[in-house]
Design an enzyme around this catalytic site. Sequence first.
Site, short mmCIF file in Angstrom:
data_model
loop_
_atom_site.label_atom_id
_atom_site.label_comp_id
_atom_site.label_asym_id
_atom_site.label_seq_id
_atom_site.Cartn_x
_atom_site.Cartn_y
_atom_site.Cartn_z
N ASP A 1 0.80 -1.28 0.03
CA ASP A 1 -0.23 -0.12 -0.08
C ASP A 1 0.79 1.08 0.23
OD1 ASP A 1 0.88 -0.50 2.61
OD2 ASP A 1 -1.12 -0.95 3.38
N ASP B 1 -7.36 -2.87 14.38
CA ASP B 1 -8.75 -3.35 13.94
C ASP B 1 -8.82 -4.55 13.04
OD1 ASP B 1 -7.72 -2.13 11.35
OD2 ASP B 1 -9.22 -0.61 11.49
N HIS C 1 -7.10 -4.97 10.20
CA HIS C 1 -6.98 -4.82 8.83
C HIS C 1 -5.58 -5.51 8.06
CE1 HIS C 1 -5.21 -0.79 9.60
NE2 HIS C 1 -4.05 -1.27 9.17
N GLU D 1 -9.75 -2.10 5.37
CA GLU D 1 -10.14 -1.72 6.42
C GLU D 1 -11.58 -2.38 6.82
OE1 GLU D 1 -8.65 0.00 8.48
OE2 GLU D 1 -7.86 2.05 7.66
C1 GLP Z 1 -0.77 0.39 8.42
C2 GLP Z 1 -0.34 -0.39 7.23
C3 GLP Z 1 -0.50 -1.89 7.52
C4 GLP Z 1 0.10 -2.41 8.65
C5 GLP Z 1 -0.50 -1.40 9.83
C6 GLP Z 1 0.19 -1.87 11.33
O1 GLP Z 1 -2.16 0.43 8.69
N1 GLP Z 1 -0.84 -0.10 6.14
O2 GLP Z 1 -0.05 -2.61 6.41
O3 GLP Z 1 0.12 -3.64 8.99
O4 GLP Z 1 -0.17 -0.25 9.51
O5 GLP Z 1 1.25 -1.40 11.49
P1 GLP Z 1 2.14 -1.54 12.74
O6 GLP Z 1 3.03 -2.73 12.37
O7 GLP Z 1 2.92 -0.24 13.06
O8 GLP Z 1 1.31 -1.70 14.02
#
Ligand code: GLP
Length: 247
Positions: A72, A141, A143, A148
Amino acid sequence: MRLIIREDADTAAEYIAEYIIERINTFAPTTERPFILGLPTGSSPVPIYRSLVTAYQMGRISFRHVITFNMDEYVGLPRDHPESYYTFMHTNLFNHVDIDPDNINILNGNAPDLQEECTMYEAKIQKYGGIHLFLGGVGSDGHIAFNEPGSSLSSRTRLKSLAYETMLANARFFNGDMGLVPRMALTVGVQTIMNAKEVVIIATGASKALAIQSAIEGGVNHMCTLSCLQLHPCSLVVVDQDATMEL
Ligand code: GLP
């Protein structure tokens, strides 16, 4: 779906780094037969990238015949913004290994036609015959990528508005100011991830415990897109002790 529990975030990351190294080396990629690797951002994969860089420096892995597709990218952040996923990937991995810059694929969140950008990205993944291994993180959440809660489980790469909870969680990267967090992102879809031959997820810390519980013990549910991996024939979720608190 297999669940692997490790003591802490570092040992969970180390497990995944070794898993990826083993997969790439066993595949023995060449120019004609590259290994196609899907990659995430976020704080959880940082120690995985650190281990991969160390392994590269020790001559245990090469990225010369690896083609990457990132999950993404934010819409509207300049590519050289410190919090763009383009910058993140170069700072944490690409600048330190022997990957060919032409083999790096990251969605362009500033493309003039965002829908066209997503369609082309999806087509490029298909052109290579799909992703061999998709590494992912998970939001609090539930995702995956930026799919989402409420995302269609058959979704493909597309434009997505970020959930309030995600913007709140990601504000820590923008001086704690939610107003600076982009409101939209381009993201691969749930089905894009499901089409990978193999999916490996990292989830560490107590903030992921509810998402892990819902994804593993709950039913397949579009309100927790990670749960769809229950239907994947080859998915692996690697967690630390803290992320198992609700299991
Ligand atoms: C963002 C990214 C996700 C990732 C998530 C969790 O939303 N788009 O791909 O998995 O963050 O991030 P973290 O590893 O910092 O908790």
